[in-house]
Design an enzyme around this catalytic site. Sequence first.
Site, PDB file in Angstrom:
ATOM      1  CB  CYS A   1      -0.868   0.029   1.208  1.00 51.55           C
ATOM      2  SG  CYS A   1      -2.080  -1.282   1.232  1.00 51.55           S
TER       3      CYS A   1
ATOM      4  CB  ALA B   1      -4.809  -3.565  -0.654  1.00 49.24           C
TER       5      ALA B   1
ATOM      6  CD  GLN C   1      -3.607  -7.548  -1.965  1.00 53.09           C
ATOM      7  OE1 GLN C   1      -3.367  -6.490  -1.298  1.00 53.09           O
ATOM      8  NE2 GLN C   1      -2.902  -8.651  -1.463  1.00 53.09           N
TER       9      GLN C   1
ATOM     10  CE1 TYR D   1      -6.729  -3.912   6.304  1.00 53.48           C
ATOM     11  CE2 TYR D   1      -4.979  -5.435   5.128  1.00 53.48           C
ATOM     12  CZ  TYR D   1      -5.378  -4.236   5.721  1.00 53.48           C
ATOM     13  OH  TYR D   1      -4.080  -3.698   6.095  1.00 53.48           O
TER      14      TYR D   1
ATOM     15  NE  ARG E   1       0.171 -11.849   0.722  1.00 48.95           N
ATOM     16  CZ  ARG E   1       0.769 -10.840   0.646  1.00 48.95           C
ATOM     17  NH1 ARG E   1       0.450 -10.065  -0.252  1.00 48.95           N
ATOM     18  NH2 ARG E   1       1.635 -10.560   1.451  1.00 48.95           N
TER      19      ARG E   1
ATOM     20  NE  ARG F   1       7.404  -3.552   6.275  1.00 51.97           N
ATOM     21  CZ  ARG F   1       6.548  -4.065   6.533  1.00 51.97           C
ATOM     22  NH1 ARG F   1       6.358  -5.353   5.876  1.00 51.97           N
ATOM     23  NH2 ARG F   1       5.222  -3.806   7.010  1.00 51.97           N
TER      24      ARG F   1
END
Length: 363
Positions: free
Chosen positions: A25, A57, A100, A182, A230, A324
Amino acid sequence: MSDLFTPLRLGQLELDNRIVIAPMCQYSAKDGAATDWHLMHLGNLALSGAGLLILEATGVEPEARISPADLGLWSDATEAALGDVIRRIRVYSPIKFGIQLGHAGRKASSQVPWEGSAQVPPGAGGWVPFGPSAVPFRPEDVTPIALDAGGLERVKTAFADTARRAARIGFEAVEIHGAHGYLLHQFLSPLSNQRTDAYGGSLDNRMRFPLEVYEAVRAALPAHIPVIMRVSATDWVEGGWDLEQTIAFAHALKDRGLDAIHVSSGGLSQLQQIPVGPGYQVPFAAAIKAATGLPTIAVGLITSPTMAQEILAAGEADAIALARGILYDPRWPWHAAAALGDSVHAAPQYLRCQPSGLRHLFR
């Protein structure tokens, strides 16, 4: 050729190698629309040499966003903005693009991370979130609205409509976000799903809505676009969602034609106790792959080319996702190819930077 740089087929889509850029994100959209930040950010990663780049997302409706600054794809305006970004990048990069599709559920309406991630109240630019049950993520959060039959149908339709928009833009893969606490993960976990109807209680009931969303997305897309799910393999909380239930969910998805599963963990409860370390989620991916045979993407502190190669060589996963780590080193695939004696695609504008001792690195 190393396993990491062997081509991989997901459904009808062939990837140049097994390096996947995981969704991350950016909290940089305006009313759901992609901005110049997305052009810079995605353009940079699109020149990395990875086999697949999955966008962050992307909210299937305004209330689906994690924050008011999240990317969305629910309208002609958001479709036009994101389509423009992708078209401009494709002029210079052959990378395969995935997206996604997500719904934050009870974790929606939050501040961006660098402002603390607290929930934004309805009177300050936020909104009342939705969830499987009227159970907030944190005690101080607004109590979510439990989705009724009409709400369930609305969300399912939103996922399908957004998938159609993604196909029109030209995305080559679609990932459904069923992880990290989520909405779809909220339905799966008994910690957040306290319904007493056909969508709560037993494992079959808790899986019902996520499976219906998958079926709606699959039906909305042409056959050549693979669908990835996912998942969080565990809540890391006693009595919550766990690996055994994840394997049952993966079997149900495979029976319905799922092309690949992307294995993460956690995010549903503040009580989670995660033993973070190098490759800490790989055993979950390995277990799901062994039990189901689904093409499996491993993710989570996989930092070195050697580690990635060893995971693939051992048959613990079919692809390696970086998040990352590739933000820190956007040329990770170049460096991996150099370390493993392989080659990687590079833009012609960059061919002159090939090190003199690695004359076969770029192609």
